[in-house]
Motif scaffolding. Structure first.
Motif, PDB file in Angstrom:
ATOM      1  N   ALA A 199       4.756   3.303   7.360  1.00 19.76           N
ATOM      2  CA  ALA A 199       3.518   3.040   8.104  1.00 19.76           C
ATOM      3  C   ALA A 199       2.661   4.303   8.152  1.00 19.76           C
ATOM      4  O   ALA A 199       3.170   5.389   8.455  1.00 19.76           O
ATOM      5  CB  ALA A 199       3.845   2.571   9.507  1.00 19.76           C
ATOM      6  N   PRO A 200       1.356   4.191   7.847  1.00 22.50           N
ATOM      7  CA  PRO A 200       0.487   5.373   7.824  1.00 22.50           C
ATOM      8  C   PRO A 200       0.520   6.189   9.112  1.00 22.50           C
ATOM      9  O   PRO A 200       0.577   7.422   9.073  1.00 22.50           O
ATOM     10  CB  PRO A 200      -0.904   4.773   7.580  1.00 22.50           C
ATOM     11  CG  PRO A 200      -0.650   3.512   6.843  1.00 22.50           C
ATOM     12  CD  PRO A 200       0.633   2.975   7.409  1.00 22.50           C
ATOM     13  N   LEU A 201       0.494   5.509  10.276  1.00 21.65           N
ATOM     14  CA  LEU A 201       0.485   6.233  11.544  1.00 21.65           C
ATOM     15  C   LEU A 201       1.784   7.013  11.741  1.00 21.65           C
ATOM     16  O   LEU A 201       1.778   8.115  12.291  1.00 21.65           O
ATOM     17  CB  LEU A 201       0.272   5.257  12.705  1.00 21.65           C
ATOM     18  CG  LEU A 201      -0.151   5.893  14.043  1.00 21.65           C
ATOM     19  CD1 LEU A 201      -1.464   6.646  13.891  1.00 21.65           C
ATOM     20  CD2 LEU A 201      -0.270   4.832  15.126  1.00 21.65           C
ATOM     21  N   VAL A 202       2.902   6.458  11.273  1.00 17.39           N
ATOM     22  CA  VAL A 202       4.188   7.156  11.378  1.00 17.39           C
ATOM     23  C   VAL A 202       4.193   8.379  10.465  1.00 17.39           C
ATOM     24  O   VAL A 202       4.686   9.452  10.839  1.00 17.39           O
ATOM     25  CB  VAL A 202       5.350   6.204  11.021  1.00 17.39           C
ATOM     26  CG1 VAL A 202       6.678   6.955  11.000  1.00 17.39           C
ATOM     27  CG2 VAL A 202       5.411   5.049  12.008  1.00 17.39           C
ATOM     28  N   VAL A 203       3.638   8.236   9.264  1.00 17.45           N
ATOM     29  CA  VAL A 203       3.555   9.370   8.337  1.00 17.45           C
ATOM     30  C   VAL A 203       2.695  10.477   8.938  1.00 17.45           C
ATOM     31  O   VAL A 203       3.069  11.658   8.910  1.00 17.45           O
ATOM     32  CB  VAL A 203       2.974   8.914   6.979  1.00 17.45           C
ATOM     33  CG1 VAL A 203       2.712  10.123   6.073  1.00 17.45           C
ATOM     34  CG2 VAL A 203       3.922   7.941   6.292  1.00 17.45           C
ATOM     35  N   ILE A 204       1.545  10.098   9.497  1.00 15.42           N
ATOM     36  CA  ILE A 204       0.646  11.087  10.106  1.00 15.42           C
ATOM     37  C   ILE A 204       1.313  11.761  11.297  1.00 15.42           C
ATOM     38  O   ILE A 204       1.263  12.983  11.447  1.00 15.42           O
ATOM     39  CB  ILE A 204      -0.674  10.412  10.532  1.00 15.42           C
ATOM     40  CG1 ILE A 204      -1.454   9.951   9.299  1.00 15.42           C
ATOM     41  CG2 ILE A 204      -1.524  11.369  11.368  1.00 15.42           C
ATOM     42  CD1 ILE A 204      -2.654   9.095   9.609  1.00 15.42           C
ATOM     43  N   GLY A 205       1.957  10.955  12.161  1.00 12.75           N
ATOM     44  CA  GLY A 205       2.627  11.520  13.339  1.00 12.75           C
ATOM     45  C   GLY A 205       3.734  12.476  12.957  1.00 12.75           C
ATOM     46  O   GLY A 205       3.878  13.557  13.550  1.00 12.75           O
TER      47      GLY A 205
END
Length: 314
Positions: A199-205
């Motif tokens: 998930a993009p948000l997980v990668v960013i976080g």
């Protein structure tokens, strides 16, 4: 007015809101991002805080806010966010290069070259992404993209030459501006395979966590345990962590999902223009004629790149 006409007018208003709100969200994100350099300068002028400490607080606040968003999303979907082992190296590179190095080089680029010049040089990044995609992924470069690259690089050369013709920007400021653009561009190149597997948000976080950890190590080395006090920490966290990092990310993501990446990137191109205007109005920064022409060239290259994406299917 008949019931049918009333219903038709109501449908038109709802349709207009559905089209306008995502565009306003993207423009709002661009405005939030454009305030970063201004907030840096105002905070540094008002507080006795080291630049590295400032960006470390910004990254820490952003990590906490994004972590809360991920946790809330996980609870809502009843899924536990995780990262596959295959992308751990990508997350590490994102944290160290695209966040830690970028945060540090950008704030020093603003300090050495000014917010206007630093922002203009930062938007060499889309051209660097196109060049990097061609070199790394063998992505085809169209004639328009080649033109955008040429115009943007010519603009950077003009900004650099303008620094020596009546300008106040040091060669170090130009070098830091280009380096910040390179580290900023690295995000798009490194994140591509990572978001295909998580998930993009997980990668960013997760990348923010790595970058924040690296920044704390650098901060302790160059500035020790010194902090500006709770009032200062809260001001930095809200202004740069929430206002110029997390809020625009969420606004842009929300708008992007509804109008597509092509139109979103085009409307987000307003950011450097707004940043230069704010630097002129709030900080009183001035560009030489050659630098102004270079800035127009860089922004023209950015616009050409954006128009190229608009022609792709959404």
């Amino acid at each position: 007015m008949s019931d049918r006409q009333s219903t038709s007018a109501s449908d038109k208003r709802r349709h207009l809101r559905r089209r306008a709100l995502p565009l306003l969200a993207v423009l709002g994100a661009a405005f939030c991002w454009s305030t970063l350099g201004i907030s840096y300068e105002l905070i540094l002028n008002d507080m006795a805080v080291h630049p590295v400490t400032l960006v470390t607080i910004r990254a820490t606040a952003a990590t906490l806010f994004i972590g809360l968003a991920i946790a809330a999303g996980g609870l809502q979907s009843r899924q536990t966010p995780f990262l596959p082992r295959s992308i751990l190296s990508h997350v590490l590179a994102l944290g160290l290069i695209s966040i830690a190095l970028f945060y540090v080089t950008l704030i020093y680029a603003f300090g050495e070259g000014g917010v206007a010049v630093g922002t203009v040089l930062l938007y060499l990044a889309p051209s660097l992404v196109a060049l990097g995609s061609w070199m790394t992924f063998r992505t085809r470069i169209s004639r328009r993209q080649i033109g955008a690259l040429s115009v943007a690089f010519a603009g950077v050369a003009a900004v650099a030459l303008g620094a020596g013709v009546g300008g106040t920007v040091s060669p170090l400021g130009i070098a830091l501006g280009v380096l910040s653009a390179m580290s900023y561009a690295s995000f798009s190149l490194i994140v591509r395979p990572a978001i295909a597997r998580a998930a993009p948000l997980v990668v960013i976080g997760s990348s923010l966590m790595v970058g924040t950890t690296a920044l704390w190590i650098v901060k302790l080395f160059v500035d020790g345990t010194t902090l500006p006090g709770w009032e200062g920490v809260v001001t930095i966290a809200l202004a740069s962590g929430l206002g110029a990092t997390v809020a625009p990310l969420l606004l842009y993501t929300w708008g992007l999902a509804r109008i597509g990446p092509s139109r979103a990137s085009l409307f987000a191109s307003a950011e450097p223009v707004v940043a230069v205007v704010l630097a002129y109005g709030v900080l009183g920064e001035r560009l030489t004629l050659l630098q102004a022409l270079g800035a127009v060239a860089v922004l023209a290259g950015l616009l050409l790149s954006s128009l190229e994406r608009v022609e792709e299917p959404v």
